[in-house]
Design a protein around this motif. Structure first.
Motif, PDB file in Angstrom:
ATOM      1  N   ILE A  72      -6.617 -31.629  32.971  1.00  0.00           N
ATOM      2  CA  ILE A  72      -7.533 -30.291  33.663  1.00  0.00           C
ATOM      3  C   ILE A  72      -6.945 -29.186  32.393  1.00  0.00           C
TER       4      ILE A  72
ATOM      5  N   GLY B 260     -10.323 -26.284  26.667  1.00  0.00           N
ATOM      6  CA  GLY B 260     -12.096 -26.602  25.963  1.00  0.00           C
ATOM      7  C   GLY B 260     -12.664 -25.275  26.327  1.00  0.00           C
ATOM      8  N   ILE B 261     -13.106 -25.536  27.790  1.00  0.00           N
ATOM      9  CA  ILE B 261     -14.177 -24.481  28.589  1.00  0.00           C
ATOM     10  C   ILE B 261     -13.739 -22.955  28.319  1.00  0.00           C
TER      11      ILE B 261
ATOM     12  N   ASN C 254      -9.354 -29.216  28.938  1.00  0.00           N
ATOM     13  CA  ASN C 254     -10.597 -29.252  29.430  1.00  0.00           C
ATOM     14  C   ASN C 254     -10.183 -27.814  29.523  1.00  0.00           C
ATOM     15  N   ILE C 255      -9.515 -27.138  30.089  1.00  0.00           N
ATOM     16  CA  ILE C 255      -9.411 -25.567  30.822  1.00  0.00           C
ATOM     17  C   ILE C 255      -9.617 -24.802  29.145  1.00  0.00           C
TER      18      ILE C 255
END
Lengths: 345, 313
Positions: free
Chosen positions: A146, A152-153, A149-150
């Motif tokens: 998670i 990445g966002i 990906n955070i």
């Protein structure tokens, strides 16, 4: 891994590891003598090489410390990777956002933000464990993904560099980057911060009541509880410290090396930290030396790869092998009568 | 955009992709169920899958034969799982430590050997399995294409899931196997060979996990790259927990994970402005939520990850 490795077993482990290393070098079609000389040359042959060892060791020292502190309390923190990313994110955000605060002040804020971010990230797993009994192993693994990906966002949305269209943040200006200590090498002040933190952690663990309680919970939960030590409070504290330390690795990577926030920033630093902590028997000073050892293996191996084409993944093989051999040490060397330890009731 | 999604065509291709992404997870998940029901936690499942993938590639590349590739994949997986078995069963060491070390070791070995056998240019592709369309069943709207127009390994895993369910629920041998994970002391007293069954479970863990990795190569991709499994082993672990240690539950959980990957690809192809990472996160968040929701109704084997030492209390 609490038993002592006997001398004979240690010698055997070294022999087996060196034999495997030689075999691997031979398989890749290189001459072991040449390879070994390149290996040492990469580390000691140039100032750049030697300093690079300390540069690479710095994040590993932090993740190693993070895992060591957690493991001492019996909290199996596999989430150092995710905590690294959260630390990187928080520090990059603070540094880019608060551009009114000057130099050192902003760096300090970045470290604090990173520590708190990583600490909270680890806290989630500790909370779920204390309150609901959910295994922290699977929670921290999920939180790793998670967190990655955070980031990445973030680098594609609110942290994205307005002047470009690559998934990365704006560049961090020099005045808030960690200063380089020995130009032209990459050695920066982060390494010395790491040493200071090692000593600090050692003092806290060995010399303070807080550290005593953390270790007590790790040795014997029930005994600690019967002595009035709060298990929950200590697991929470331990996880917060652990997450914060791992986050420091991310902060340093952003402020000293990358000088911006970008994806894939950690190179598995969090997972390596686990092995470093284990090899160092969770001792802070041991972590310092094992991290430097591992970093020097990385530098030497990349020199072997550059010049002789020996894949640098040899380091992963040998590190994994060393841990496996230590775990399996009872099978090495002179046979003892009892292979399995008798558990005392 | 919503009208685009609710078309039969979209749903069918989406479901197909979800199934394809789920199959490696289901194979690995089955292997992990065998291990965990025997009381052994194998975090090294990622290494098992990666090893299976690499050796399937190597076997397929050197012989051009898919069957040999699959065999090599199974052996590759077993190589890692049996080391874990020896450390956990014979020596009773900490299973999480062993698992993580094996993951690093497997990553190192596969990357190293791959660098040596690959020429660096366009890497030699290995032959992949073709799909077999099952008549009638594959005509079912939406799910027919995804479930019944796949390759033979997919059909085999359907059968395996059913067999494993029957094994544990209906056979006395299966009952013995699951008892060693719940209470090895009681099982031992009842005359069940705890260690032998644990070793067998670890062998199955390696074979099935290796098949999961092999599927990636010999069915989906036809080629290998370093760290090709990139975390699928951990996701399979999560699928086992999410599915509460039951084969069917695990398969459904794997399908959810597969679906999340599938939907992210489709939405990206449709130009939806959500970053891929937001969708990528969904399976992991779902797992955490599921862990919270199902707390208390824990079906975890009682003796999971506790080394069994004969003669101690």
């Amino acid at each position: 891994m609490k038993q002592k490795v006997t001398l004979i077993q240690s010698v055997w482990i070294v022999i087996i590891t060196l034999t495997c290393a030689t075999l691997l070098i031979l398989i890749s079609g290189a001459s072991p003598i040449e390879a070994i000389s390149l290996f040492f040359n990469g580390i000691f042959g140039s100032l750049n090489g030697s300093m690079e060892v300390f540069v690479k060791a710095t994040p590993l020292i932090f993740t190693g410390l993070a895992c060591a502190v957690a493991f001492r309390t019996g909290f199996f923190n596999i989430g150092a990777e995710g905590q690294f990313y959260i630390g990187a994110l928080a520090s990059a955000f603070v540094v880019l956002q608060f551009d009114s605060v000057s130099g050192v002040g902003r760096i300090l804020l970045a470290f604090i933000a990173g520590f708190i971010g990583g600490g909270i990230w680890a806290l989630i797993a500790a909370f779920l464990k204390s309150k609901f009994g959910i295994s922290e192993i699977i929670v921290t693994i999920m939180l790793n993904y998670i967190a990655i990906n955070i980031v990445g966002i973030a680098v594609r949305t609110f942290m994205m560099d307005p002047n470009g269209n690559l998934p990365q943040s704006a560049k961090i200006e020099k005045s808030v980057c960690l200063m380089q200590v020995l130009k032209p090498t990459r050695l920066h002040i982060g390494f010395f911060i790491a040493i200071a933190v090692v000593i600090l952690v050692w003092i806290v663990l060995e010399k303070t009541t807080i550290g005593y309680e953390l270790r007590a919970v790790g040795y014997n939960k029930r005994g600690a509880a019967c002595n009035g030590i709060s298990i929950t409070k200590n697991i929470i504290l331990s996880s917060f410290l652990s997450g914060g330390l791992a986050a420091f690795a991310g902060v340093i990577e952003v402020l000293a090396i990358q000088k911006k926030l970008v994806e894939n920033i950690s190179a598995d630093c969090g997972f390596t930290g686990i092995l470093i902590a284990l090899l160092a028997k969770n001792h802070p000073i041991g972590v310092l030396f094992v991290a430097i050892f591992y970093a020097s293996m990385q530098v030497g191996a990349s020199s072997m790869q550059r010049q002789m084409g020996i894949p640098s993944s040899i380091v992963n093989i040998l590190m994994g092998l060393i841990v496996i051999l230590i775990l399996g040490k009872q099978l090495i060397g002179p046979k003892k009568k009892k292979v399995r330890e008798e558990k005392v009731c | 955009m919503l009208e685009q999604i609710i078309t039969i065509g979209f749903l069918t291709t989406f479901f197909s992709a979800a199934v394809r992404m789920a199959i490696p997870l289901i194979y690995a998940g089955l292997g992990e169920i065998f291990a965990e029901k025997a009381g052994i936690l194998n975090i090294g499942l990622e290494g098992v899958m990666l090893s299976g993938a690499f050796f399937a590639y190597a076997g397929g590349m050197f012989t051009g034969n898919i069957a040999i590739g699959l065999l090599c994949g199974m052996l590759g997986g077993m190589f890692i799982s049996m080391i874990h078995g020896i450390l956990s069963i014979k020596l009773g060491k900490d299973q999480s430590v062993s698992g993580i070390a094996l993951n690093m070791f497997a990553l190192g070995i596969t990357s190293f050997l791959y660098k040596l056998i690959s020429t660096g240019k366009t890497d030699k592709q290995v032959p992949t399995l073709s799909t077999i369309k099952i008549p009638v069943l594959s005509e079912i709207p939406i799910i027919g294409e995804g479930l019944f127009h796949q390759d033979i390994l997919t059909y085999i895993v359907y059968i395996l899931v059913i067999l494993v369910v029957i094994f544990y629920k209906k056979t006395s041998l299966g009952l013995s196997f699951s008892s060693i994970g719940e209470s090895p002391y009681a099982a031992d007293t009842a005359g069940i060979s705890v260690y032998k069954y644990q070793y067998i479970s670890m062998a199955l863990n390696g074979i099935l996990g290796g098949l999961g990795g092999s599927y990636l190569i010999l069915v989906q991709l036809g080629a290998f790259t370093e760290n090709i499994t990139s975390g699928r082993g951990y996701i399979a672990l999560a699928a086992v927990i999410l599915g509460r240690y039951s084969p069917v539950g695990m398969a459904l959980a794997a399908l959810v994970f597969g679906g999340a990957s599938g939907i992210q690809i489709r939405l990206q192809a449709m130009g939806v402005p959500l970053p891929a990472q937001a969708l990528n996160m969904i399976p992991y968040i779902i797992t955490l939520l599921a862990l919270l929701i199902f707390v208390g109704k824990n079906k975890k084997p009682e003796s999971l990850a506790k080394p069994y030492i004969r003669g101690s209390r």
